[in-house]
Write a protein that holds these residues in place. Structure first.
Motif, PDB file in Angstrom:
ATOM      1  N   ARG A 175      28.248 -11.110 -48.062  1.00 19.51           N
ATOM      2  CA  ARG A 175      27.036 -11.785 -47.599  1.00 19.51           C
ATOM      3  C   ARG A 175      26.400 -12.602 -48.716  1.00 19.51           C
ATOM      4  N   LYS A 176      26.983 -12.561 -49.900  1.00 19.85           N
ATOM      5  CA  LYS A 176      26.487 -13.338 -51.023  1.00 19.85           C
ATOM      6  C   LYS A 176      27.196 -14.690 -51.069  1.00 19.85           C
ATOM      7  N   ALA A 177      26.688 -15.594 -51.872  1.00 19.60           N
ATOM      8  CA  ALA A 177      27.304 -16.915 -52.006  1.00 19.60           C
ATOM      9  C   ALA A 177      28.652 -16.781 -52.710  1.00 19.60           C
ATOM     10  N   ARG A 219      47.896 -12.248 -39.170  1.00 21.09           N
ATOM     11  CA  ARG A 219      48.220 -10.902 -39.673  1.00 21.09           C
ATOM     12  C   ARG A 219      47.350 -10.562 -40.866  1.00 21.09           C
ATOM     13  N   PHE A 220      47.193 -11.520 -41.784  1.00 21.46           N
ATOM     14  CA  PHE A 220      46.324 -11.303 -42.934  1.00 21.46           C
ATOM     15  C   PHE A 220      44.865 -11.183 -42.485  1.00 21.46           C
ATOM     16  N   THR A 221      44.448 -12.105 -41.614  1.00 20.49           N
ATOM     17  CA  THR A 221      43.055 -12.108 -41.162  1.00 20.49           C
ATOM     18  C   THR A 221      42.677 -10.770 -40.541  1.00 20.49           C
ATOM     19  N   GLN A 222      43.542 -10.270 -39.673  1.00 16.45           N
ATOM     20  CA  GLN A 222      43.259  -9.013 -38.994  1.00 16.45           C
ATOM     21  C   GLN A 222      43.158  -7.855 -39.974  1.00 16.45           C
ATOM     22  N   ASN A 223      44.065  -7.796 -40.934  1.00 16.72           N
ATOM     23  CA  ASN A 223      44.048  -6.696 -41.906  1.00 16.72           C
ATOM     24  C   ASN A 223      42.824  -6.751 -42.803  1.00 16.72           C
ATOM     25  N   GLY A 230      34.588 -11.307 -41.126  1.00 17.29           N
ATOM     26  CA  GLY A 230      34.457 -12.565 -41.851  1.00 17.29           C
ATOM     27  C   GLY A 230      34.869 -12.493 -43.308  1.00 17.29           C
ATOM     28  N   LEU A 231      35.400 -11.343 -43.740  1.00 23.93           N
ATOM     29  CA  LEU A 231      35.773 -11.203 -45.150  1.00 23.93           C
ATOM     30  C   LEU A 231      36.894 -12.173 -45.524  1.00 23.93           C
ATOM     31  N   SER A 232      37.835 -12.400 -44.631  1.00 23.49           N
ATOM     32  CA  SER A 232      38.950 -13.294 -44.948  1.00 23.49           C
ATOM     33  C   SER A 232      38.456 -14.717 -45.227  1.00 23.49           C
TER      34      SER A 232
END
Length: 249
Positions: A175-177, A219-223, A230-232
């Motif tokens: 959640r940071k820049a 596959r990467f996004t889901q993991n 939204g971490l990816s």
């Protein structure tokens, strides 16, 4: 031996033996009186080779090509087959350890990380390897595989545990820049982690490309998004910024 006798001692169906004959993989002589197949000792030795190769994951087409090669060396084949089966033994042992840990976790006696739950599964086929080879070439991926293969099971597991913890810490920052100092310090640690643990040197371009892969490959996004929604996408921005800033520094 006739077909049914061979089927009886090998556990292979008569239909399968007929199929091997039909495709030219194992073609015994025929009894001139009744046209039944007669398997010699040499045929059974060849069948054993076929079955060893099959257990190692080779297709019938590949096996046929191996055996038809005039340079085929049975001793070298045995060495290859033994290496393959020992690798599979290691994978099964790892899965048994995972099962044992899972049983303890289910009873509340142990806590497992997400990577620990899947340790040992799919070690003979990495679903990301084809994409990695396309992006960074065979040499880089082969070096990484060699590095991982040189580790003990416990060392490999520790790498996955550390990586799991790293993504958990990154998830706390999403959640940071992306360009903020605290995030960039964490991304620097991530860059060092990849370079120190996987037997390859990631260039800044490759590191930024990995971030792009986090959002372009589902596959990467889901993991990754298991750690935080939204971490990816966050990592793609942060890793890209890190690569650009390091190149310009």
């Amino acid at each position: 031996m006739n077909t049914r006798e061979v089927a009886g001692i090998t556990g292979i169906s008569v239909r399968t033996l007929h199929h091997y004959d039909k495709i030219g993989l194992l073609c015994p002589d025929r009894n001139p009186d009744n046209d039944y197949r007669n398997y010699s000792d040499e045929d059974l030795d060849l069948l054993q080779q076929i079955l060893f190769f099959k257990e190692c994951g080779f297709s019938l087409t590949e096996i046929k090509r191996f055996l038809a090669n005039p340079n085929f060396d049975r001793e070298k084949a045995f060495v290859l087959q033994k290496d393959c089966l020992l690798q599979e033994q290691k994978r099964i042992n790892a899965m048994l350890k995972t099962l044992d840990k899972t049983m303890k976790s289910w009873k509340g006696d142990k806590t497992m990380t997400q990577p620990e739950k899947f340790y040992g599964f799919g070690k003979n086929h990495n679903p990301y390897e084809e994409e990695a080879r396309r992006l960074w070439g065979n040499e880089t991926v082969d070096q990484s595989n060699e590095k991982m293969d040189s580790m003990t099971e416990e060392e490999q597991n520790q790498v996955f545990v550390n990586m799991d913890q790293m993504f958990r810490e990154l998830a706390k920052l999403c959640r940071k820049a992306p360009e903020s100092e605290v995030v960039q310090n964490a991304i620097n640690s991530m860059y060092r982690f990849f370079n120190e643990n996987f037997g390859v040197t990631y260039t800044l371009e490759a590191f930024a490309g990995l971030g792009q892969l986090y959002i372009s490959d589902s596959r990467f996004t889901q993991n990754i998004d298991q750690y935080a929604e939204g971490l990816s996408a966050f990592l793609r921005k942060a890793m890209g910024y890190y690569a650009d800033s390091q190149k310009n520094s």
